[in-house]
Scaffold this active site. Sequence first.
Site, PDB file in Angstrom:
ATOM      1  N   ARG A   1     -22.842 -15.308  87.522  1.00  0.00           N
ATOM      2  CA  ARG A   1     -22.166 -14.043  87.850  1.00  0.00           C
ATOM      3  C   ARG A   1     -22.241 -13.734  89.333  1.00  0.00           C
ATOM      4  O   ARG A   1     -21.393 -13.041  89.869  1.00  0.00           O
ATOM      5  CB  ARG A   1     -22.814 -12.893  87.063  1.00  0.00           C
ATOM      6  CG  ARG A   1     -22.637 -13.003  85.564  1.00  0.00           C
ATOM      7  CD  ARG A   1     -23.098 -11.759  84.882  1.00  0.00           C
ATOM      8  NE  ARG A   1     -22.543 -10.603  85.562  1.00  0.00           N
ATOM      9  CZ  ARG A   1     -23.030  -9.359  85.402  1.00  0.00           C
ATOM     10  NH1 ARG A   1     -24.049  -9.161  84.620  1.00  0.00           N
ATOM     11  NH2 ARG A   1     -22.495  -8.347  86.031  1.00  0.00           N
TER      12      ARG A   1
ATOM     13  N   ARG B   1     -29.014   2.463  83.358  1.00  0.00           N
ATOM     14  CA  ARG B   1     -27.879   2.443  84.287  1.00  0.00           C
ATOM     15  C   ARG B   1     -26.869   3.574  83.960  1.00  0.00           C
ATOM     16  O   ARG B   1     -25.703   3.327  83.682  1.00  0.00           O
ATOM     17  CB  ARG B   1     -27.159   1.095  84.285  1.00  0.00           C
ATOM     18  CG  ARG B   1     -28.025  -0.137  84.343  1.00  0.00           C
ATOM     19  CD  ARG B   1     -28.534  -0.539  85.704  1.00  0.00           C
ATOM     20  NE  ARG B   1     -27.561  -0.823  86.722  1.00  0.00           N
ATOM     21  CZ  ARG B   1     -27.062  -2.029  87.010  1.00  0.00           C
ATOM     22  NH1 ARG B   1     -27.369  -3.034  86.269  1.00  0.00           N
ATOM     23  NH2 ARG B   1     -26.218  -2.181  88.020  1.00  0.00           N
TER      24      ARG B   1
ATOM     25  N   CYS C   1     -28.043  -2.243  80.437  1.00  0.00           N
ATOM     26  CA  CYS C   1     -28.130  -3.693  80.673  1.00  0.00           C
ATOM     27  C   CYS C   1     -29.617  -4.029  80.706  1.00  0.00           C
ATOM     28  O   CYS C   1     -30.471  -3.159  80.592  1.00  0.00           O
ATOM     29  CB  CYS C   1     -27.408  -4.082  81.961  1.00  0.00           C
ATOM     30  SG  CYS C   1     -28.392  -3.854  83.425  1.00  0.00           S
TER      31      CYS C   1
ATOM     32  N   ASP D   1     -32.499  -6.093  94.769  1.00  0.00           N
ATOM     33  CA  ASP D   1     -31.888  -7.362  94.358  1.00  0.00           C
ATOM     34  C   ASP D   1     -32.609  -8.571  94.938  1.00  0.00           C
ATOM     35  O   ASP D   1     -32.276  -9.700  94.603  1.00  0.00           O
ATOM     36  CB  ASP D   1     -30.406  -7.413  94.769  1.00  0.00           C
ATOM     37  CG  ASP D   1     -29.581  -6.417  93.999  1.00  0.00           C
ATOM     38  OD1 ASP D   1     -28.425  -6.191  94.363  1.00  0.00           O
ATOM     39  OD2 ASP D   1     -30.118  -5.842  93.024  1.00  0.00           O
TER      40      ASP D   1
ATOM     41  N   LYS E   1     -20.649 -10.544  96.467  1.00  0.00           N
ATOM     42  CA  LYS E   1     -20.184 -10.111  95.137  1.00  0.00           C
ATOM     43  C   LYS E   1     -20.052  -8.586  95.115  1.00  0.00           C
ATOM     44  O   LYS E   1     -19.034  -8.063  94.673  1.00  0.00           O
ATOM     45  CB  LYS E   1     -21.197 -10.538  94.072  1.00  0.00           C
ATOM     46  CG  LYS E   1     -21.039  -9.839  92.725  1.00  0.00           C
ATOM     47  CD  LYS E   1     -22.030 -10.318  91.693  1.00  0.00           C
ATOM     48  CE  LYS E   1     -23.307  -9.542  91.673  1.00  0.00           C
ATOM     49  NZ  LYS E   1     -23.250  -8.214  91.017  1.00  0.00           N
ATOM     50  N   ASN E   2     -21.058  -7.890  95.626  1.00  0.00           N
ATOM     51  CA  ASN E   2     -21.095  -6.430  95.489  1.00  0.00           C
ATOM     52  C   ASN E   2     -20.191  -5.700  96.469  1.00  0.00           C
ATOM     53  O   ASN E   2     -20.091  -4.483  96.432  1.00  0.00           O
ATOM     54  CB  ASN E   2     -22.536  -5.924  95.580  1.00  0.00           C
ATOM     55  CG  ASN E   2     -23.320  -6.327  94.332  1.00  0.00           C
ATOM     56  OD1 ASN E   2     -22.738  -6.798  93.352  1.00  0.00           O
ATOM     57  ND2 ASN E   2     -24.626  -6.173  94.376  1.00  0.00           N
TER      58      ASN E   2
HETATM   59  C1  EPZ Z   1     -25.501  -1.596  92.617  1.00  0.00           C
HETATM   60  O1  EPZ Z   1     -25.649  -1.221  91.275  1.00  0.00           O
HETATM   61  C2  EPZ Z   1     -25.460  -3.122  92.619  1.00  0.00           C
HETATM   62  N1  EPZ Z   1     -24.301  -3.574  91.840  1.00  0.00           N
HETATM   63  C3  EPZ Z   1     -26.751  -3.661  92.012  1.00  0.00           C
HETATM   64  O2  EPZ Z   1     -26.700  -5.066  92.111  1.00  0.00           O
HETATM   65  C4  EPZ Z   1     -27.933  -3.164  92.845  1.00  0.00           C
HETATM   66  O3  EPZ Z   1     -29.128  -3.609  92.268  1.00  0.00           O
HETATM   67  C5  EPZ Z   1     -27.901  -1.627  92.876  1.00  0.00           C
HETATM   68  O4  EPZ Z   1     -26.625  -1.172  93.399  1.00  0.00           O
HETATM   69  C6  EPZ Z   1     -28.996  -1.054  93.770  1.00  0.00           C
HETATM   70  O5  EPZ Z   1     -28.853  -1.552  95.060  1.00  0.00           O
HETATM   71  C7  EPZ Z   1     -23.076  -3.527  92.429  1.00  0.00           C
HETATM   72  O6  EPZ Z   1     -22.913  -3.107  93.560  1.00  0.00           O
HETATM   73  C8  EPZ Z   1     -21.926  -4.034  91.590  1.00  0.00           C
HETATM   74  P1  EPZ Z   1     -27.112   2.390  91.692  1.00  0.00           P
HETATM   75  P2  EPZ Z   1     -25.444   0.336  90.865  1.00  0.00           P
HETATM   76  O7  EPZ Z   1     -26.051   3.272  91.135  1.00  0.00           O
HETATM   77  O8  EPZ Z   1     -24.466   0.956  91.774  1.00  0.00           O
HETATM   78  C9  EPZ Z   1     -29.477   5.525  89.090  1.00  0.00           C
HETATM   79  C10 EPZ Z   1     -26.950  -7.240  91.384  1.00  0.00           C
HETATM   80  O9  EPZ Z   1     -27.955  -7.866  91.056  1.00  0.00           O
HETATM   81  N2  EPZ Z   1     -28.152   6.122  88.777  1.00  0.00           N
HETATM   82  O10 EPZ Z   1     -27.266   2.292  93.172  1.00  0.00           O
HETATM   83  O11 EPZ Z   1     -25.188   0.362  89.396  1.00  0.00           O
HETATM   84  C11 EPZ Z   1     -29.628   4.127  88.501  1.00  0.00           C
HETATM   85  O12 EPZ Z   1     -30.068   4.191  87.153  1.00  0.00           O
HETATM   86  C12 EPZ Z   1     -26.753  -5.833  90.893  1.00  0.00           C
HETATM   87  O13 EPZ Z   1     -26.048  -7.650  92.144  1.00  0.00           O
HETATM   88  C13 EPZ Z   1     -28.109   7.306  88.047  1.00  0.00           C
HETATM   89  O14 EPZ Z   1     -29.131   7.836  87.628  1.00  0.00           O
HETATM   90  O15 EPZ Z   1     -26.870   0.925  91.139  1.00  0.00           O
HETATM   91  C14 EPZ Z   1     -30.665   3.516  89.416  1.00  0.00           C
HETATM   92  O16 EPZ Z   1     -31.964   3.915  89.001  1.00  0.00           O
HETATM   93  C15 EPZ Z   1     -27.848  -5.419  89.938  1.00  0.00           C
HETATM   94  N3  EPZ Z   1     -26.884   7.856  87.772  1.00  0.00           N
HETATM   95  C16 EPZ Z   1     -30.367   4.158  90.783  1.00  0.00           C
HETATM   96  O17 EPZ Z   1     -29.564   5.308  90.497  1.00  0.00           O
HETATM   97  C17 EPZ Z   1     -25.712   7.302  88.213  1.00  0.00           C
HETATM   98  O18 EPZ Z   1     -24.624   7.857  87.939  1.00  0.00           O
HETATM   99  C18 EPZ Z   1     -29.580   3.260  91.723  1.00  0.00           C
HETATM  100  O19 EPZ Z   1     -28.494   2.754  90.990  1.00  0.00           O
HETATM  101  C19 EPZ Z   1     -25.780   6.093  88.956  1.00  0.00           C
HETATM  102  C20 EPZ Z   1     -27.014   5.532  89.234  1.00  0.00           C
END
Ligand code: EPZ
Length: 424
Positions: A404, A126, A121, A312, A26-27
């Site tokens: 999803r 996020r 969410c 995850d 998915k990701n």
């Molecule tokens: C991706 O989300 C995945 N989703 C998530 O999978 C996964 O849990 C996550 O990466 C971590 O591996 C997709 O790829 C569609 P991040 P993402 O940006 O990119 C902070 C699932 O279950 N952050 O890597 O949104 C954020 O708050 C989903 O399949 C900022 O502060 O996660 C978090 O604490 C859930 N500012 C950390 O970074 C930003 O601009 C990592 O988030 C972006 C992120």
Amino acid sequence: MSSNIAKFRISGGVPLNGEVRISGAKNAALPILLAAILTSDKMVLSNVPDLADVKTSLRLLEELGKSCVYDSESGIAVIEGPVTSKTASYELVKTMRASIMALGPLTAYLGEAEVSLPGGCAIGARPVDLHIRGLEAMGAEIELVDGYIHAVARGGRLKGGDFVMDKVSVTGTENLMMAAVLCEGTTVIHNAALEPEVVDLAKCLKAMGAHIQGEGTPKITISGVRELHGCDHSVVADRIETGTYLVAGAATHGYVKCTATDPALLSSVISKLREANVLVEEGEDFISADTRNRTIRPVDIVTAPHPGFPTDMQAQFTVLNALADGISSVTETIFENRFMHIAELIRMGAHLEIKGNTVICSGVPELHGAQVMSSDLRASASLVIAGLAARGTTVVDRIYHMDRGYEHIESKIRSLGGTIERFY
Ligand code: EPZ
């Protein structure tokens, strides 16, 4: 009382046994579908999983003017035509946060974009500040107006620049990579995410003619080109779906073999399964987990960006620890609120205690069925695993969360000998 919200009824306590074919990730599919914004040529994508989020991404592409044909049987998506709109609406973005990844490619291809700010969410705030600041480093002027991100490429085309990601961000890295491929000049993304889905997106972009080096390392260098062409690409296997079914097999003291996958995608999960006394066998394109007549050992988990233990997989592995013969801890370091499955597991007889961002697990010999509620995608997966392991019947509510991210859940679980039915 019937309702229009789907639930699962699971009769547990029977060891899973058999083979399950893993779907495309998915990701990886989500950013790769949005990469189609970067060309008007035909993209032929295979191994695209039949998921709610994939259908939402295809709707978003159509809203942007692309023509999309997806056959869920074959898993092939054919996308072509130029984008004719710069707007990703709130209606759509609110159902799928990953829509934020339209921002980079739209700004790169059209020179401007209007993408709704994704809300928070269940698992956390996020924020998308890194996505925005990274685009500004490439010469985008960004304004937040009425809940929308308005981006305009100064002079009509983004310019390459250097950007250090304050935090490792998977979709942040992917969004910026998709913006950089059409920039004038070279972009370097420092502290980039190393996830296999980032690498698969880079592979697809290079097949489209992008010049990218360093994907899978903390430093990604992208030399912009004037335009990209279409390509054929097969989506990488889903490492989280793989880990989920391996843990389900282990929690039920069964034997599960995942095929059409790649052990190299989830080595941290495999080593933790072995530490839990699960007999794991790895092959070129399969992984099996055997826990028949074996005691589950407690294992301490700390989530981390790839190649660390994936956040995850945290909820799923907590179920295994809940059934282990001893005490263990599970620490979540990525998201601020990813323990909503804990209260539900406690209702099924688990002895778990939350202390800050750590759950202390005191293993019990068995769980018992109960009525439980899903709160997010991976929490719902942990409740289904617990239901399969528990004695008696479990009803999991709001399983739209699970739809999803897990393709054909019931048929895959039934093929492993599990008893599960969807009802309303
Ligand atoms: C991706 O989300 C995945 N989703 C998530 O999978 C996964 O849990 C996550 O990466 C971590 O591996 C997709 O790829 C569609 P991040 P993402 O940006 O990119 C902070 C699932 O279950 N952050 O890597 O949104 C954020 O708050 C989903 O399949 C900022 O502060 O996660 C978090 O604490 C859930 N500012 C950390 O970074 C930003 O601009 C990592 O988030 C972006 C992120």
